[in-house]
Design an enzyme around this catalytic site. Sequence first.
Site, PDB file in Angstrom:
ATOM      1  CG  ASP A  22      35.735  39.564  93.330  1.00  0.00           C
ATOM      2  OD1 ASP A  22      36.159  38.618  93.144  1.00  0.00           O
ATOM      3  OD2 ASP A  22      34.153  39.880  92.682  1.00  0.00           O
ATOM      4  CG  ASP A 122      39.559  35.720  93.662  1.00  0.00           C
ATOM      5  OD1 ASP A 122      39.278  35.233  94.516  1.00  0.00           O
ATOM      6  OD2 ASP A 122      39.337  35.412  92.610  1.00  0.00           O
ATOM      7  CD  GLU A 123      34.654  37.178  97.019  1.00  0.00           C
ATOM      8  OE1 GLU A 123      33.090  37.940  97.296  1.00  0.00           O
ATOM      9  OE2 GLU A 123      35.004  36.089  97.161  1.00  0.00           O
TER      10      GLU A 123
END
Length: 378
Positions: A22, A122-123
């Site tokens: 993350d 983003d993850e």
Amino acid sequence: MSDTSDGLLPQNDLHRRIIHLDMDAFYASVEMRDDPSLKNKALIIGQDPRQNHGHGVVATANYVARKYGVHSAMPAIKAVRLIPAEKLVFKMPDFEKYHEVSTQIHQLMHDLTDLVQSIALDEAYLDVTQNKLDSTSAVQLAIDLQTRIRRELGLNCSFGVSYNKFLAKMGSEYSKPMGRTVILPSEAKDFLARQPIAAFHGIGPKTQEKLHKMGVYTGKDLREIHVRDLIKTFNRMGYLMAEHAHGIDLSRVVPDDERNRKSISIERTYEPCVYAEQAALTNLRNYASSLADKLKERNFYATTIVLKTRNNSFVTVTKRQKLSKATNDGTQIYEVARDLFGQISSSFLNDGIRLLGVTATDFSEANFSDVDLDLFSD
């Protein structure tokens, strides 16, 4: 402590090695990397409400802004009231740039394994049980990946490592920013017992309220509730909560190319924007019905529902819910989409909804496990 599962929960799978990566305050971090003068400012990605008649939503904020209580999806005007004017900086999102950086991050992930499941820009989850480097240490792989992202892209991230996706994600959120959390099988139940219910992914504010009325505030409290009582109160979600309280999550990491082949989306751009909640919910109900029809045509059941919303400031937020049991029922799809919408509706309706969409994904073909059986009838 007595056994509260009565043998109703599946046998755990402890052999996998899962990383959840993350990025830390991703959009804001990219902007601070490209403009170091922003690092000591309270940076908010989103439209400045002082220049937009008080409208706007926080897409994300850096950690300076978060110290003042600012968080994603908060009305931007509230952030203005929380942060001293001399500290506050608004910057409109540059999604083209964020997509480009996200692609670079994913290329680094694929150097380790092709079992990469993206959750957002983003993850992502990585299954490194078998990996391209033939490493036996998932922890070392995660550390090396974190280091490469920092060195080559100038960005920080946090990771969790465990034997399933639920625990890996909980680990990455446990220690931020630049966090490293490893949850071993022998430690999982003790770790979960200490966590507040709010830290359990998928348990939203409304469910937390119900659990609090049952005297449940921690993972330990949750594990002490009999699985039958959780099912009676929360239906399928109750069974999923029972699994998680015991450290069980058998869902696999589904590679992006496989997931992209198996999804159905319905979305619409509105002009003028939608400001009325009932209008938005009516649209969601229609989308859910259409998705259900398409699923039934293909004999597919979806295990994940995704809500996509974009406001008048062009801030886009996606919310997803993993279902405890696959479905192709329009009412169930709508109920999940409605609950996801409820998490962001107040701030987005205030600014006006420009786009609204629902996706059904993570498909399975119909089989006997999809047939509802009343296991608990007299």
